[in-house]
Design a protein around this motif. Structure first.
Motif, PDB file in Angstrom:
ATOM      1  N   ARG A   1     -18.898  -1.811  -2.599  1.00  0.00           N
ATOM      2  CA  ARG A   1     -18.096  -2.364  -1.512  1.00  0.00           C
ATOM      3  C   ARG A   1     -17.741  -1.295  -0.477  1.00  0.00           C
ATOM      4  N   LEU A   2     -17.443  -0.085  -0.939  1.00  0.00           N
ATOM      5  CA  LEU A   2     -17.119   1.008  -0.024  1.00  0.00           C
ATOM      6  C   LEU A   2     -18.361   1.776   0.417  1.00  0.00           C
ATOM      7  N   ASP A   3     -19.470   1.556  -0.285  1.00  0.00           N
ATOM      8  CA  ASP A   3     -20.698   2.330  -0.098  1.00  0.00           C
ATOM      9  C   ASP A   3     -20.366   3.823  -0.157  1.00  0.00           C
ATOM     10  N   ARG A   4     -19.689   4.162  -1.242  1.00  0.00           N
ATOM     11  CA  ARG A   4     -19.228   5.537  -1.417  1.00  0.00           C
ATOM     12  C   ARG A   4     -19.313   5.917  -2.885  1.00  0.00           C
ATOM     13  N   SER A   5     -19.678   7.144  -3.135  1.00  0.00           N
ATOM     14  CA  SER A   5     -19.736   7.652  -4.504  1.00  0.00           C
ATOM     15  C   SER A   5     -18.592   8.632  -4.743  1.00  0.00           C
TER      16      SER A   5
ATOM     17  N   GLU B   1       0.852  -1.189   0.000  1.00  0.00           N
ATOM     18  CA  GLU B   1       0.000   0.000   0.000  1.00  0.00           C
ATOM     19  C   GLU B   1       0.887   1.237   0.000  1.00  0.00           C
ATOM     20  N   PRO B   2       0.608   2.205  -0.871  1.00  0.00           N
ATOM     21  CA  PRO B   2       1.432   3.413  -0.887  1.00  0.00           C
ATOM     22  C   PRO B   2       1.274   4.213   0.406  1.00  0.00           C
ATOM     23  N   ALA B   3       2.362   4.766   0.863  1.00  0.00           N
ATOM     24  CA  ALA B   3       2.334   5.551   2.096  1.00  0.00           C
ATOM     25  C   ALA B   3       1.702   6.916   1.842  1.00  0.00           C
ATOM     26  N   LEU B   4       0.978   7.407   2.827  1.00  0.00           N
ATOM     27  CA  LEU B   4       0.422   8.755   2.728  1.00  0.00           C
ATOM     28  C   LEU B   4       1.565   9.746   2.605  1.00  0.00           C
ATOM     29  N   GLY B   5       1.426  10.707   1.723  1.00  0.00           N
ATOM     30  CA  GLY B   5       2.467  11.706   1.504  1.00  0.00           C
ATOM     31  C   GLY B   5       3.522  11.296   0.502  1.00  0.00           C
ATOM     32  N   SER B   6       3.444  10.054  -0.003  1.00  0.00           N
ATOM     33  CA  SER B   6       4.447   9.602  -0.968  1.00  0.00           C
ATOM     34  C   SER B   6       4.092  10.074  -2.375  1.00  0.00           C
ATOM     35  N   ALA B   7       5.121  10.363  -3.159  1.00  0.00           N
ATOM     36  CA  ALA B   7       4.941  10.828  -4.538  1.00  0.00           C
ATOM     37  C   ALA B   7       4.906   9.637  -5.481  1.00  0.00           C
ATOM     38  N   HIS B   8       3.989   9.675  -6.449  1.00  0.00           N
ATOM     39  CA  HIS B   8       3.839   8.597  -7.432  1.00  0.00           C
ATOM     40  C   HIS B   8       3.467   9.191  -8.775  1.00  0.00           C
ATOM     41  N   ASP B   9       3.716   8.414  -9.825  1.00  0.00           N
ATOM     42  CA  ASP B   9       3.173   8.708 -11.140  1.00  0.00           C
ATOM     43  C   ASP B   9       1.934   7.835 -11.298  1.00  0.00           C
ATOM     44  N   PHE B  10       0.855   8.406 -11.822  1.00  0.00           N
ATOM     45  CA  PHE B  10      -0.383   7.667 -12.015  1.00  0.00           C
ATOM     46  C   PHE B  10      -0.719   7.637 -13.500  1.00  0.00           C
ATOM     47  N   VAL B  11      -0.896   6.436 -14.034  1.00  0.00           N
ATOM     48  CA  VAL B  11      -1.268   6.248 -15.433  1.00  0.00           C
ATOM     49  C   VAL B  11      -2.773   6.004 -15.460  1.00  0.00           C
ATOM     50  N   ARG B  12      -3.488   6.899 -16.143  1.00  0.00           N
ATOM     51  CA  ARG B  12      -4.956   6.812 -16.225  1.00  0.00           C
ATOM     52  C   ARG B  12      -5.345   6.332 -17.617  1.00  0.00           C
ATOM     53  N   TYR B  13      -6.235   5.329 -17.701  1.00  0.00           N
ATOM     54  CA  TYR B  13      -6.705   4.841 -18.995  1.00  0.00           C
ATOM     55  C   TYR B  13      -8.223   4.800 -19.096  1.00  0.00           C
ATOM     56  N   GLY B  14      -8.912   5.259 -18.069  1.00  0.00           N
ATOM     57  CA  GLY B  14     -10.366   5.313 -18.100  1.00  0.00           C
ATOM     58  C   GLY B  14     -10.879   6.243 -17.019  1.00  0.00           C
ATOM     59  N   GLN B  15     -12.159   6.608 -17.143  1.00  0.00           N
ATOM     60  CA  GLN B  15     -12.765   7.470 -16.139  1.00  0.00           C
ATOM     61  C   GLN B  15     -14.265   7.245 -16.119  1.00  0.00           C
ATOM     62  N   GLU B  16     -14.874   7.570 -14.996  1.00  0.00           N
ATOM     63  CA  GLU B  16     -16.326   7.531 -14.901  1.00  0.00           C
ATOM     64  C   GLU B  16     -16.789   8.620 -13.950  1.00  0.00           C
ATOM     65  N   GLN B  17     -17.769   9.375 -14.390  1.00  0.00           N
ATOM     66  CA  GLN B  17     -18.364  10.389 -13.532  1.00  0.00           C
ATOM     67  C   GLN B  17     -19.511   9.747 -12.761  1.00  0.00           C
ATOM     68  N   GLY B  18     -19.659  10.126 -11.508  1.00  0.00           N
ATOM     69  CA  GLY B  18     -20.742   9.602 -10.679  1.00  0.00           C
ATOM     70  C   GLY B  18     -20.596   8.129 -10.368  1.00  0.00           C
ATOM     71  N   PHE B  19     -19.361   7.658 -10.188  1.00  0.00           N
ATOM     72  CA  PHE B  19     -19.119   6.241  -9.906  1.00  0.00           C
ATOM     73  C   PHE B  19     -19.485   5.920  -8.462  1.00  0.00           C
ATOM     74  N   HIS B  20     -20.188   4.805  -8.253  1.00  0.00           N
ATOM     75  CA  HIS B  20     -20.526   4.359  -6.900  1.00  0.00           C
ATOM     76  C   HIS B  20     -19.882   3.005  -6.644  1.00  0.00           C
ATOM     77  N   SER B  21     -19.106   2.910  -5.581  1.00  0.00           N
ATOM     78  CA  SER B  21     -18.507   1.650  -5.156  1.00  0.00           C
ATOM     79  C   SER B  21     -19.435   1.011  -4.123  1.00  0.00           C
TER      80      SER B  21
END
Length: 108
Positions: free
Chosen positions: A87-91, A65-85
């Protein structure tokens, strides 16, 4: 003594007519991890871009798991607006899908 074997048939499942998210050309940006939420085989990472924008990305929960405050590069290949998880019960207003990678590799 009788042995009972129970089976279930799920039948044919219809294939998805589209991806579960809007595909996009791979894009990479740097960010600092501000929050980590584990959800089974997925990991949701909140990060802040160098311009100060807050973003969320869903990745496979592989490796440490990445540590809070750590710097990373993020590669994005998709997106969704209004996504609801469920499992997390979170939007999420906007959720990117991708992985923590190396921008130089993607660009090279």
């Amino acid at each position: 003594m009788p042995i009972w074997i129970l089976t279930a048939c799920l039948g044919q499942q219809k294939p998805r007519e589209s991806a579960p998210f809007e595909r996009m050309a791979p894009a990479c940006e740097a960010g600092v991890v501000t929050q980590v939420l584990d959800a089974g085989s997925y990991r949701y990472l909140a990060y802040e871009t160098p311009a100060g924008e807050a973003r969320w990305i869903a990745t496979l929960a592989l490796g440490a798991e990445p540590a809070l405050g750590s710097a990373h590069d993020f590669v994005r290949y998709g997106q969704e607006q209004g996504f609801h998880s469920a499992r997390l019960d979170r939007s999420f207003n906007l959720l990117f899908f991708g992985f923590s990678g190396d921008c130089e590799t993607l660009e090279g």
